[in-house]
Design a protein around this motif. Structure first.
Motif, mmCIF file in Angstrom:
data_model
loop_
_atom_site.group_PDB
_atom_site.id
_atom_site.type_symbol
_atom_site.label_atom_id
_atom_site.label_comp_id
_atom_site.label_asym_id
_atom_site.label_seq_id
_atom_site.Cartn_x
_atom_site.Cartn_y
_atom_site.Cartn_z
ATOM 1 N N GLU A 185 -30.600 -76.015 46.454
ATOM 2 C CA GLU A 185 -29.265 -74.841 46.616
ATOM 3 C C GLU A 185 -28.362 -76.840 48.114
ATOM 4 O O GLU A 185 -27.168 -76.325 47.584
ATOM 5 N N GLU A 193 -36.064 -75.142 46.199
ATOM 6 C CA GLU A 193 -35.007 -73.749 46.052
ATOM 7 C C GLU A 193 -33.992 -74.547 47.834
ATOM 8 O O GLU A 193 -33.352 -75.288 46.927
ATOM 9 N N GLU A 210 -40.026 -73.467 48.114
ATOM 10 C CA GLU A 210 -39.680 -72.447 49.397
ATOM 11 C C GLU A 210 -38.442 -74.508 49.621
ATOM 12 O O GLU A 210 -37.084 -74.207 49.103
#
Length: 79
Positions: free
Chosen positions: A39, A35, A32
């Motif tokens: 991003e 990620e 997480e």
């Protein structure tokens, strides 16, 4: 059964299920976080590209204007 070290160096038995569950949760948190970082990098790259495109567009317009001015001046000097 696997042994887990404590802060004092003494091994203690751990349940494979608890260890697997903890490792899975740790990996999920890492994924997480990665990620979110990815991003953020993608957003930063996009913003950079947009700014670069604007800058390139301005430079192109200036260069075209300079080329027209030089061409016009050269034409006048030949007459």
């Amino acid at each position: 059964m696997k042994m887990q070290r404590t802060g004092h160096g003494a091994p203690r038995p751990r349940s494979p299920e608890v260890g697997s569950e903890q490792r899975l949760q740790t990996l999920q948190k890492r994924v997480e976080r990665l990620e979110m970082e990815l991003e953020g990098l993608q957003d930063a790259l996009y913003r950079h590209e947009v700014l670069q495109d604007r800058s390139n567009g301005k430079l192109l317009r200036r260069t075209e204007q300079i080329a027209r001015d030089v061409s016009r001046d050269a034409g006048r000097r030949l007459l």
